[in-house]
Write a protein that holds these residues in place. Structure first.
Motif, PDB file in Angstrom:
ATOM      1  N   ASP A  14       0.827  -1.158  -0.196  1.00  0.00           N
ATOM      2  CA  ASP A  14      -0.024  -0.128   0.000  1.00  0.00           C
ATOM      3  C   ASP A  14       0.808   1.203   0.049  1.00  0.00           C
ATOM      4  N   ALA A  15       0.639   2.149  -1.102  1.00  0.00           N
ATOM      5  CA  ALA A  15       1.624   3.369  -1.099  1.00  0.00           C
ATOM      6  C   ALA A  15       1.413   4.217   0.103  1.00  0.00           C
ATOM      7  N   THR A  16       0.275   4.398   0.437  1.00  0.00           N
ATOM      8  CA  THR A  16       0.172   5.393   1.669  1.00  0.00           C
ATOM      9  C   THR A  16       0.802   4.778   2.924  1.00  0.00           C
ATOM     10  N   GLU A  17       0.657   3.336   3.160  1.00  0.00           N
ATOM     11  CA  GLU A  17       1.547   2.946   4.249  1.00  0.00           C
ATOM     12  C   GLU A  17       3.002   2.929   4.049  1.00  0.00           C
ATOM     13  N   THR A  18       3.474   2.541   2.942  1.00  0.00           N
ATOM     14  CA  THR A  18       4.778   3.004   2.599  1.00  0.00           C
ATOM     15  C   THR A  18       5.386   4.144   3.057  1.00  0.00           C
ATOM     16  N   SER A  19       4.697   5.210   2.531  1.00  0.00           N
ATOM     17  CA  SER A  19       5.150   6.469   2.799  1.00  0.00           C
ATOM     18  C   SER A  19       5.154   6.810   4.267  1.00  0.00           C
ATOM     19  N   VAL A  78       9.089   1.240  -5.158  1.00  0.00           N
ATOM     20  CA  VAL A  78       8.685   2.348  -4.421  1.00  0.00           C
ATOM     21  C   VAL A  78       8.625   3.483  -5.378  1.00  0.00           C
ATOM     22  N   ILE A  79       7.632   4.574  -5.301  1.00  0.00           N
ATOM     23  CA  ILE A  79       7.510   5.556  -5.884  1.00  0.00           C
ATOM     24  C   ILE A  79       8.358   6.779  -5.146  1.00  0.00           C
ATOM     25  N   VAL A  80       9.112   7.355  -5.898  1.00  0.00           N
ATOM     26  CA  VAL A  80       9.892   8.531  -5.188  1.00  0.00           C
ATOM     27  C   VAL A  80       9.643   9.873  -5.969  1.00  0.00           C
ATOM     28  N   HIS A  81       9.261  11.007  -5.145  1.00  0.00           N
ATOM     29  CA  HIS A  81       8.898  12.310  -5.766  1.00  0.00           C
ATOM     30  C   HIS A  81      10.035  13.248  -5.050  1.00  0.00           C
ATOM     31  N   ARG A  82      10.753  13.951  -6.165  1.00  0.00           N
ATOM     32  CA  ARG A  82      11.479  15.059  -5.798  1.00  0.00           C
ATOM     33  C   ARG A  82      10.871  16.473  -5.968  1.00  0.00           C
ATOM     34  N   ARG A  98      20.790  26.675 -11.748  1.00  0.00           N
ATOM     35  CA  ARG A  98      19.889  25.744 -11.661  1.00  0.00           C
ATOM     36  C   ARG A  98      20.231  24.438 -10.635  1.00  0.00           C
ATOM     37  N   PHE A  99      19.593  24.199  -9.578  1.00  0.00           N
ATOM     38  CA  PHE A  99      19.703  23.166  -8.887  1.00  0.00           C
ATOM     39  C   PHE A  99      18.384  22.000  -9.003  1.00  0.00           C
ATOM     40  N   ASP A 100      18.907  20.879  -8.946  1.00  0.00           N
ATOM     41  CA  ASP A 100      17.778  19.688  -8.946  1.00  0.00           C
ATOM     42  C   ASP A 100      18.259  19.072  -7.555  1.00  0.00           C
ATOM     43  N   PRO A 101      17.828  19.579  -6.482  1.00  0.00           N
ATOM     44  CA  PRO A 101      18.367  19.157  -5.220  1.00  0.00           C
ATOM     45  C   PRO A 101      17.827  17.818  -4.627  1.00  0.00           C
ATOM     46  N   PRO A 102      18.469  17.046  -4.137  1.00  0.00           N
ATOM     47  CA  PRO A 102      18.268  15.707  -3.622  1.00  0.00           C
ATOM     48  C   PRO A 102      17.226  15.567  -2.656  1.00  0.00           C
ATOM     49  N   PHE A 103      16.110  16.196  -2.724  1.00  0.00           N
ATOM     50  CA  PHE A 103      15.067  16.326  -1.451  1.00  0.00           C
ATOM     51  C   PHE A 103      13.911  15.505  -1.983  1.00  0.00           C
ATOM     52  N   GLU A 104      13.847  14.207  -1.379  1.00  0.00           N
ATOM     53  CA  GLU A 104      13.027  13.100  -1.746  1.00  0.00           C
ATOM     54  C   GLU A 104      11.928  12.939  -0.633  1.00  0.00           C
ATOM     55  N   THR A 105      10.831  12.263  -1.270  1.00  0.00           N
ATOM     56  CA  THR A 105       9.583  11.836  -0.451  1.00  0.00           C
ATOM     57  C   THR A 105       9.297  10.834  -0.953  1.00  0.00           C
ATOM     58  N   PHE A 106       8.219   9.684  -0.259  1.00  0.00           N
ATOM     59  CA  PHE A 106       7.837   8.634  -1.094  1.00  0.00           C
ATOM     60  C   PHE A 106       6.392   8.363  -0.944  1.00  0.00           C
ATOM     61  N   GLY A 107       5.973   7.459  -1.798  1.00  0.00           N
ATOM     62  CA  GLY A 107       4.737   7.101  -1.796  1.00  0.00           C
ATOM     63  C   GLY A 107       3.665   8.245  -2.084  1.00  0.00           C
ATOM     64  N   ASN A 108       2.820   8.442  -1.241  1.00  0.00           N
ATOM     65  CA  ASN A 108       1.708   9.858  -1.720  1.00  0.00           C
ATOM     66  C   ASN A 108       2.002  10.949  -1.076  1.00  0.00           C
ATOM     67  N   ILE A 109       3.243  11.044  -0.398  1.00  0.00           N
ATOM     68  CA  ILE A 109       3.689  12.312   0.294  1.00  0.00           C
ATOM     69  C   ILE A 109       4.362  13.109  -1.029  1.00  0.00           C
ATOM     70  N   PHE A 110       4.170  14.321  -1.181  1.00  0.00           N
ATOM     71  CA  PHE A 110       4.805  15.281  -2.217  1.00  0.00           C
ATOM     72  C   PHE A 110       5.717  16.226  -1.379  1.00  0.00           C
ATOM     73  N   PRO A 111       6.790  16.579  -2.120  1.00  0.00           N
ATOM     74  CA  PRO A 111       7.778  17.577  -1.359  1.00  0.00           C
ATOM     75  C   PRO A 111       7.287  19.168  -1.352  1.00  0.00           C
ATOM     76  N   GLY A 112       6.469  19.172  -2.645  1.00  0.00           N
ATOM     77  CA  GLY A 112       6.135  20.710  -2.793  1.00  0.00           C
ATOM     78  C   GLY A 112       7.256  21.354  -3.090  1.00  0.00           C
ATOM     79  N   LYS A 113       7.015  22.576  -3.625  1.00  0.00           N
ATOM     80  CA  LYS A 113       8.178  23.578  -3.999  1.00  0.00           C
ATOM     81  C   LYS A 113       8.885  24.236  -3.116  1.00  0.00           C
ATOM     82  N   LEU A 114       9.976  24.599  -3.255  1.00  0.00           N
ATOM     83  CA  LEU A 114      10.762  25.378  -2.243  1.00  0.00           C
ATOM     84  C   LEU A 114      10.314  26.807  -2.134  1.00  0.00           C
ATOM     85  N   PRO A 115      10.575  27.365  -1.252  1.00  0.00           N
ATOM     86  CA  PRO A 115      10.268  28.754  -0.913  1.00  0.00           C
ATOM     87  C   PRO A 115      11.312  29.763  -1.743  1.00  0.00           C
ATOM     88  N   LYS A 116      11.042  31.055  -1.752  1.00  0.00           N
ATOM     89  CA  LYS A 116      12.029  32.081  -2.230  1.00  0.00           C
ATOM     90  C   LYS A 116      13.118  32.025  -0.974  1.00  0.00           C
TER      91      LYS A 116
END
Length: 431
Positions: free
Chosen positions: A142-147, A388-392, A188-206
């Protein structure tokens, strides 16, 4: 954690002009000692890196950076010290602070301006505290439980963590720009800031700004290769196991090679680009990758799925010491009912495991399972193998020259709109 407590110091910088081992570094500045030094006087790069934590991604390996250098990018290698009390993870930390190393790639456009790119770096575990995270230790169907099981309890709220990352990267960029050409427009950065499953990192602030289009795919699915082949098959969806067996039953043969398969692969790639309305690199680009791998003994492979003399599909993979990565894929319009893509991936997954890779990265999926997404089929195909689904967070920019950056950003948005919307629409209408 108070972000204002941090100080960032650039200790050493070297610019890479050539991929030849004897003359890789054109200059090496030791900022700590306030003087320029020949790299040889400091020992090998490996010796210099002992006290500096390197990023985990294959995009920051020497081999991949050499490959980008052969295709128009100028790499810079930075050694950075971060002074901060209670830096979080113990890894990479000593009594003098956290020491990080990473590559910055510079691209000059039309001789008028340059852009700088930092792929999946620097290491951010001293901020996130996830240095020892094992994203497969408590994998659940279950993706939610995984996250829930994969994300550690944060020291700060998620918003605090994103503010810390943004502040650190902006501070770092402000230091980096002094060692880059004056015509550099942004970093330009592609930061290695990761979350998993159904959790999304969202954008970084100014002060960082969201890039008009991501460079690397922000979302992907990663397989754990520590299990047996039987275990890998078991975690797949039943239809995926069936399609793998179907290819074997119908006589689909998977061939493995290198540069000798380039012509066949590129023919498939052009056919795929025309069918799906996607952009593609020149044949020379892929040839450079395969030749450089052959020259340096790196594990880059071309797989072709064949049936009765017909080449049906192909993929290119890179197996580094830690991870296997599915880089590029293409297919023909014939005999698609034989499901050659499944045969290719299964062979590559098994080979990555035998090569000692700990994970296999499918490298790019849509962010969610949305039937209306134009790449929904890709999502279903890649996630069907399990993993596992990974979101950056995606790509973020630090503008150096704001007016030029604004112009570039508009042009980039128009280009993205053409390739993601208009070109695909034209392809559909032309069918």
């Amino acid at each position: 954690m108070k972000i204002s407590d941090w100080t960032v110091e650039i200790h050493r910088v070297c610019r890479i002009e050539s991929t030849e081992p004897t003359e890789v570094y054109s200059f090496f500045r030791d900022i700590e000692n306030g003087s320029g030094e020949d790299l040889n006087s400091l020992g090998s790069p490996e010796a210099c890196w002992k006290e500096y934590k390197r990023p985990a991604s294959f995009l920051q390996t020497d081999f991949w950076v050499d490959f980008k250098a052969e295709n128009g990018w100028t790499p810079y290698l930075f050694f950075v010290k971060v002074n901060k009390e209670n830096c979080g993870s113990d890894s990479g930390k000593n009594k003098n602070g956290v020491r990080l190393s990473f590559y910055v790639l510079l691209r000059t456009i039309k001789k008028f301006f340059s852009i700088a790119y930092v792929p999946l770096a620097p290491d951010l575990s001293f901020i996130t505290g996830d240095d020892n995270r094992d994203c497969f230790s408590k994998q659940s169907q279950d993706a939610t439980e995984t996250s829930k099981t994969l994300i550690p309890e944060p020291e700060n709220t998620p918003e605090d963590e994103k503010k810390n990352i943004s502040f650190f990267l902006a501070t770092l960029a402000d230091k980096i720009k002094d060692f880059l050409p004056q015509k550099t427009v942004f970093i330009r950065f592609d930061p290695p800031f990761e979350t998993f499953g159904n959790i999304f990192p969202g954008k970084l602030p100014k002060p960082l700004l969201k890039a008009a289009s991501p460079v690397q795919p922000p979302d992907t699915v990663i397989l754990d290769l520590s299990m047996t082949e039987e275990g890998l098959l078991e975690q797949m969806k039943p239809k995926w196991r069936y399609n793998i067996r179907l290819g074997e039953k119908k006589g689909v043969v998977v061939k493995q090679g290198g540069i000798e398969f380039l012509d066949d692969f590129y023919k498939l790639y052009k056919e795929t680009a025309a069918r799906d309305g996607i952009a593609l690199h020149s044949k020379k680009y892929y040839g450079n990758l395969l030749l450089l791998a052959q020259k340096n003994g790196k594990n880059v492979r071309v797989y072709l799925a064949c049936h009765e003399g017909d080449v049906l599909a192909g993929i290119i993979t890179y197996f580094s010491e830690k991870e296997g990565v599915y880089l590029y894929g293409a297919s023909s319009n014939i005999k698609r009912n034989l499901m050659p893509a499944y045969s290719l991936q299964w062979q590559a997954i098994r080979d990555a495991r035998l090569s000692g890779c700990k994970t296999y990265d499918f490298y790019g999926i849509p962010p969610v399972e949305d039937p209306n997404h134009p790449m929904y089929g890709l999502y279903r195909f890649k996630t069907g193998f399990g993993g596992v689904i990974v979101h950056r967070a995606g790509s973020f920019d630090f503008p150096v020259k704001r007016i030029l950056y604004g112009i570039f950003s508009i042009a980039e948005k128009l280009r993205a709109f053409y390739f993601k919307k208009l070109k695909k629409l034209f392809v559909k209408k032309g069918r």
